[in-house]
Design an enzyme around this catalytic site. Structure first.
Site, short mmCIF file in Angstrom:
data_model
loop_
_atom_site.label_atom_id
_atom_site.label_comp_id
_atom_site.label_asym_id
_atom_site.label_seq_id
_atom_site.Cartn_x
_atom_site.Cartn_y
_atom_site.Cartn_z
N CYS A 161 -6.59 -2.57 -1.53
CA CYS A 161 -6.31 -2.84 -0.02
C CYS A 161 -6.35 -1.56 0.57
O CYS A 161 -6.56 -1.45 1.93
CB CYS A 161 -5.01 -3.29 0.02
SG CYS A 161 -4.44 -4.72 -0.74
N HIS A 301 -0.21 -0.87 8.22
CA HIS A 301 -1.04 -1.82 7.11
C HIS A 301 -0.47 -3.22 7.15
O HIS A 301 -1.19 -4.30 7.25
CB HIS A 301 -0.55 -1.25 5.68
CG HIS A 301 -1.22 -1.97 4.65
ND1 HIS A 301 -2.62 -2.16 4.48
CD2 HIS A 301 -0.53 -2.54 3.37
CE1 HIS A 301 -2.84 -2.79 3.14
NE2 HIS A 301 -1.73 -3.19 2.75
N GLU A 312 6.74 0.36 4.16
CA GLU A 312 6.00 0.96 5.40
C GLU A 312 7.08 1.50 6.72
O GLU A 312 6.89 2.52 7.26
CB GLU A 312 4.89 0.06 5.86
CG GLU A 312 4.09 0.56 6.83
CD GLU A 312 3.01 0.12 7.33
OE1 GLU A 312 1.86 0.62 7.96
OE2 GLU A 312 2.82 -1.29 7.03
N LYS A 330 -3.21 -7.77 10.84
CA LYS A 330 -3.29 -8.75 9.86
C LYS A 330 -2.47 -10.00 10.45
O LYS A 330 -2.79 -11.27 9.86
CB LYS A 330 -2.91 -8.09 8.60
CG LYS A 330 -3.54 -7.12 7.99
CD LYS A 330 -2.85 -6.76 6.54
CE LYS A 330 -3.83 -5.70 5.99
NZ LYS A 330 -3.63 -4.45 6.60
N HIS A 335 -5.68 -10.93 5.84
CA HIS A 335 -5.72 -9.64 4.97
C HIS A 335 -7.00 -9.66 4.37
O HIS A 335 -7.37 -10.26 3.40
CB HIS A 335 -4.67 -9.74 4.05
CG HIS A 335 -4.51 -8.30 3.09
ND1 HIS A 335 -5.60 -7.36 3.36
CD2 HIS A 335 -3.45 -7.79 2.43
CE1 HIS A 335 -5.00 -6.25 2.66
NE2 HIS A 335 -3.87 -6.61 2.03
N PHE A 394 -2.50 -2.23 -3.83
CA PHE A 394 -2.09 -2.27 -5.10
C PHE A 394 -2.51 -1.15 -6.14
O PHE A 394 -3.23 -0.74 -5.94
CB PHE A 394 -2.51 -3.75 -5.87
CG PHE A 394 -2.03 -5.05 -5.26
CD1 PHE A 394 -0.73 -5.15 -4.85
CD2 PHE A 394 -2.91 -5.99 -4.96
CE1 PHE A 394 -0.24 -6.27 -3.96
CE2 PHE A 394 -2.52 -7.20 -4.47
CZ PHE A 394 -1.00 -7.14 -3.99
#
Length: 406
Positions: A161, A301, A312, A330, A335, A394
Site C-alpha cells: 500500500c 493513509h 496513524e 480513501k 483503497h 502491509f
C-alpha cells in the site's frame, strides 16, 4: 552539495470518480463516495468496490493498447499521458535518455489466478502468450516508458500500500543524483477482482457493509469495519527545478522531502503506537528541512481499518503535538493499494495549488483520546504552504512525501 529543488510540473489521474485530473478533483471536493455494487464480484462475501469507469478508460487508452495490456497498466499509461501533456512536454521533443519512469504497483497479480487453473488442469496452450508481459508489476513502468519514449532509468517500487509514495521517493533520488532531468512517477493498481476481494475479506481487512456500499469506507470513524477495494492511478511529472525554469514550465509545487521506514513489527498489523509511521513523517520533514509546525495539512493513509487508523492517529499526534487539518481520500475513492499513495499525492498537490482541503466522507464520531482535526462535510479553504501525505503498507512499509509551495 546543495540539492536542486524538485518541481512538480504535471499531474495525471485515473480514479473511480473519473478519468482525468479535473473531474476526479471536482468529485473529491463533493465528498461523495464512489463505492457501489460490482458485477465482477457478484456472489462474493463482499460484492462492492470503487471501480474506474470502463468506457472512459477505454476511450482514453485507445483501441491499440486495450487488448494487449492489463487494466493496471492501462491506467498507468493513461495517467502518464495526461501528466506529460499537462506539463507541456511532448515525447517527440524531449531527450528521452534523460527521462526516467518509476511506477509503484502492489497487488495486481491477484487477478491472474484464473490462469493458474489452466496450468493445474494441464491446459498449457490455453494460457495467454502475453501473460508474463501483462502480469508483471514492473510492466506498468515498462509500458509507460515505451508509450512516452522515456529511455532513462525505469523501475517499479512494490511495497504494497506504500508503493505509489515510495515511487516518488525513488524518483526524487534519481533527480537529486543528477541521473535524470525528468522523472514520470507515481503508482497504479487494480486489485478489485474475485481473488483480491476474497483474500482481503478472509484477512478481515474489508468492510462488509454490503447493504450500504456508499457508507462503507469510514476512515477514523468509530463505526469503521475495514477498507473498500478500489483501483486507479496517479502520475506526477517531476523535474529538476532548473530544467523546469529553463523551459518556463508551470510549477504546481515542490516535492520537498520523502521518508521511508519499516515497522519491523508484524506481517500485516501496524505498530500499535504508530512508531514506524511517525519516524517516516519525521524523516520526510527532515529531508524537506521543515519542522512539524510548518505543516498546514495532512493527507492521511486513512484506510478505515481498526488498527491502521488508531496507529496513524497516534503517529500524527506524536509528531505534531496536536493535529493539522486532516483528510482521507480513501473515504471517496476506496483503497487502490499500490496506486493509492500516488493518487493521494496528486490530490495533495492540488490542495496546495488551489488552497483547499477536500472533505472526508462518512465520519460521525472519533475515538476518545485520538481525535484529529478531520475535514468533513464540505471542503475547507485555507492557506497552505506545506502538505504531508502518508502511505503505510502491509509488511510494515511506511512512505511519506512532503510538498510545499514553489
Amino acid at each position: 552539495m546543495t540539492r536542486e529543488p524538485v518541481a512538480v510540473t504535471g499531474l495525471g489521474l485515473v480514479t473511480p470518480a473519473a478519468v482525468g485530473v479535473k473531474p476526479s478533483w471536482e468529485h473529491l471536493l463533493s465528498g461523495a463516495p464512489t463505492a457501489a455494487p460490482d458485477a465482477a464480484l457478484e456472489g462474493m462475501p463482499v460484492d462492492f468496490s470503487c471501480r474506474v469507469p470502463d468506457d472512459a478508460l477505454s476511450a482514453a487508452l485507445g483501441r491499440g493498447l486495450r487488448w494487449r495490456i492489463d487494466r493496471f497498466i492501462q491506467m498507468a499509461v493513461v495517467a502518464a499521458r495526461e501528466a506529460v501533456v499537462d506539463a507541456g512536454l511532448y515525447a517527440a521533443e524531449w531527450d528521452g535518455t534523460r527521462v526516467g519512469v518509476v511506477v509503484g504497483v502492489g497487488g495486481t497479480a491477484l487477478d491472474h489466478t484464473r490462469e493458474y487453473v489452466k496450468v493445474l488442469d494441464g491446459r498449457y496452450s490455453a494460457l495467454s502468450p502475453s501473460l508474463v508481459a501483462r502480469s508483471q508489476p514492473g510492466m506498468a513502468a515498462g509500458e509507460v516508458s515505451l508509450d512516452l519514449g522515456a529511455k532513462g532509468p525505469t523501475m517499479c517500487t512494490s511495497t504494497v500500500c506504500a508503493s505509489g509514495t515510495a515511487a516518488l521517493g525513488a524518483a526524487k533520488l534519481l533527480l537529486d543524483a543528477g541521473a535524470c532531468d525528468i522523472v514520470v512517477a507515481g503508482g497504479a493498481d487494480s486489485p478489485r477482482c474475485p481473488m483480491g476481494s476474497a483474500s482481503f475479506w478472509r484477512m478481515g481487512a474489508l468492510s462488509t457493509r454490503c447493504e450500504d456500499p456508499a457508507g462503507a469506507s469510514r476512515p477514523f470513524d468509530t463505526g469503521r469495519d475495514g477498507f473498500v477495494l478500489g483501483e486507479g492511478a496517479g502520475i506526477l511529472v517531476l523535474e529538476r527545478a532548473g530544467h523546469a525554469r529553463a523551459r518556463s514550465a508551470r510549477v504546481y509545487a515542490e516535492l520537498a522531502g520523502c521518508g521511508s521506514t519499516a515497522d519491523a513489527h508484524h506481517c500485516v498489523a501496524p505498530h500499535p503506537e504508530g512508531d514506524g509511521a511517525a519516524r517516516a513523517i519525521q524523516v520526510a520533514l527532515g529531508d524537506a528541512g521543515l519542522a512539524p509546525g510548518d505543516v498546514d495539512h495532512v493527507n492521511a493513509h486513512g484506510t478505515g481499518t481498526l488498527l491502521n487508523d488508531q496507529a496513524e492517529a497516534r503517529a500524527l499526534l506524536r509528531v505534531f503535538g496536536g493535529s493539522p487539518p486532516v483528510t482521507a481520500n480513501k473515504s471517496v475513492f476506496g483503497h487502490a493499494i499500490g496506486g493509492a499513495g500516488a493518487i493521494e499525492a496528486v490530490c495533495s498537490v492540488l490542495s496546495l495549488h488551489h488552497g483547499v482541503v477536500p472533505p472526508t466522507a462518512n465520519l460521525t464520531a472519533q475515538e476518545p483520546g485520538l481525535e484529529l482535526d478531520i475535514v468533513t462535510r464540505s471542503p475547507r479553504p485555507m492557506a497552505l504552504n506545506a502538505v504531508v501525505t502518508n502511505s503505510f503498507g502491509f509488511g510494515g512499509h511506511n512512505s511519506v512525501a512532503v510538498f510545499r509551495r514553489p
